[in-house]
Design an enzyme around this catalytic site. Structure first.
Site, PDB file in Angstrom:
ATOM      1  N   CYS A  87     -52.489  66.915 -38.422  1.00 25.59           N
ATOM      2  CA  CYS A  87     -51.193  66.470 -37.553  1.00 25.59           C
ATOM      3  C   CYS A  87     -50.031  67.260 -37.578  1.00 25.59           C
ATOM      4  CB  CYS A  87     -50.601  65.282 -38.453  1.00 25.59           C
ATOM      5  SG  CYS A  87     -50.070  65.327 -40.369  1.00 25.59           S
ATOM      6  N   HIS A 380     -47.180  62.958 -43.665  1.00 26.13           N
ATOM      7  CA  HIS A 380     -47.582  62.770 -42.020  1.00 26.13           C
ATOM      8  C   HIS A 380     -46.548  63.133 -41.046  1.00 26.13           C
ATOM      9  CE1 HIS A 380     -50.388  61.717 -38.831  1.00 26.13           C
ATOM     10  NE2 HIS A 380     -49.561  60.631 -38.390  1.00 26.13           N
TER      11      HIS A 380
END
Length: 438
Positions: A87, A380
């Site tokens: 990510c 994240h």
């Protein structure tokens, strides 16, 4: 006998090599290359640009199938598959592919690879990536080739461990800069890094450091190239926090709320004079002895794209932690107060800001925000990107959803990307028009 064309791979390769040599010879013997020529990708041939005739303009004007940018325009909005803790890469790719000038460069096939092994060229892969993301294909793209090249050229990012998005951004810009040498048509004297590749043209700014001797008040100035500005946050172990805001409470349209730190506050802290202390004496060129001094950072030259990095991850001898302090940032940013040329308007590190500087050359618009959710150990990355005008979208790996401006401005913020509202060549045209008017 049949007079049909025969394609021979070896002859084709020889033709390409000969064309390349002829182009190099032409460039070395010619003092000026016409602006009415463009490069054919891969071959390096030259051809004149298409200039529309009156009948063609009329035909285009009556063509009902022309593509128009509307609120439902989705070209360029394409998700990226997470290949295993990637990510950090996906959010930076989304920010880079929505950088206007970089997008125009790659979509107009301006890159001509001169690497011995084109399959290892990161710029070639970025060019392919731009074509994929702007192809109109709605299905998520799998950036496995990009990840493979990153592992090859930036080995500290190899593997499936969690990585830092800011570290990836700097590594990617560095590799792209090194692989862009074939596109460098000359050295720009006004560029702090003396490079004219597309990466430096867009991202490189000049950071000026002024060290003032406290004995003779002599000033030693150095200017270093920079791709981003890293800003300390309240709650960190660094000094000068908390810092009281300046008297002007509406800088860059930021209404100062007690207890809320703004991007302008962080920039003010970044550019205020810092006393180095007796333990960090430097040898003064005028005094010829070691003296205490003060150091002040300002921007000598602004980049086209300004990237601000909030130091949210703190690594000290005592602890490792994430700083979650909310930082308010504006949609439009005026960097005039933080320029070296504005240094005279400073008094004791506090900015004396005019209500309206009127200098559009130093004004920026926000177009991308990278965020980090979670802790230092487990988190994240996502990003917000401005698609066109005031339309914003949230990119969460393969999923892209519409977002509001409030969603963007309320986000925590880790990396902020701002684009200049007026480019240098445009400002020169405005100056020329104003001169002619008088």
């Amino acid at each position: 006998m049949c007079k049909d064309y025969v394609y021979d791979k070896d002859i084709e390769q020889i033709a390409k090599e000969e064309q390349g040599e002829a182009l190099k010879l032409q460039a070395s013997t010619s003092t000026e290359v016409s602006h009415q020529q463009c490069s054919v990708p891969g071959l390096g041939e030259k051809y004149p640009t298409w200039e529309t005739t009156k009948p063609e303009l009329e035909l285009l004007g009556h063509n009902p199938r022309r593509r128009r940018i509307t609120s439902s325009f989705t070209i360029g909005l394409r998700g990226l598959i997470n290949l295993g803790n990637t990510c950090f890469m996906n959010c930076i790719v989304q920010a880079l592919t929505h950088t206007p000038i970089l997008r125009d460069f790659f979509l107009s096939d301006r890159h001509r690879c001169e690497m011995p092994s084109p399959e290892l060229c990161l710029v070639c892969e970025m060019s392919s990536l731009f074509r994929e993301l702007y192809s109109g294909n709605p299905s998520p793209h799998v950036p496995y080739k990009l990840l493979h090249l990153v592992w090859i050229h930036a080995r500290h990012l190899a593997g499936y461990r969690q990585q830092d998005a800011h570290e990836f951004l700097i590594a990617a810009l560095d590799v792209l800069h090194r692989h862009c040498k074939g596109d460098d048509v000359g050295k720009a004297a006004n560029n702090p890094n003396h490079c004219n590749c597309i990466i430096d043209q867009i991202f490189t700014g000049g950071l000026q450091s002024d060290v003032t001797c406290q004995a003779c008040h002599g000033v030693s100035t150095t200017i270093d190239p920079c791709w981003d500005i890293s800003l300390d946050l309240p709650g960190s172990c660094t000094s000068f926090w908390p810092m009281s805001p300046g008297r002007d409470s509406s800088v860059n349209g930021e209404s100062h709320i007690p207890g809320i730190t703004t991007l302008t506050d962080c920039l003010r802290r970044f550019t205020r004079p810092e006393h180095l202390g007796s333990s960090a004496k430097i040898k003064c060129g005028s005094c010829q002895s070691y003296q205490e001094s003060t150091k002040q950072l300002t921007m000598n030259k602004l980049p086209v794209v300004a990237c601000f990095h909030f130091k949210r991850f703190e690594h000290s001898a005592k602890q490792r932690r994430k700083i979650t302090t909310y930082i308010s940032f504006p949609l439009e940013l005026d960097m005039t107060p933080f320029m070296a040329s504005s240094k005279e308007s400073r008094m004791n590190g506090q900015l004396q800001l005019p209500t309206n500087s009127g200098n559009n050359e130093n004004k920026y618009s926000l177009f991308a925000v990278v965020n980090h959710q979670g802790t230092l150990e487990s988190g994240h990355y996502t990003s917000f990107i401005r698609h066109h005008k005031d339309q914003w979208f949230k990119c969460d790996d393969a999923v892209i959803t519409k977002a509001s401006i409030k969603d963007v401005l309320d986000s925590e913020g880790y990396l902020l990307f701002y684009h200049k509202q007026v480019l240098e060549h445009e400002s020169e045209k405005v100056k020329e028009m104003n001169t002619q008017a008088y």
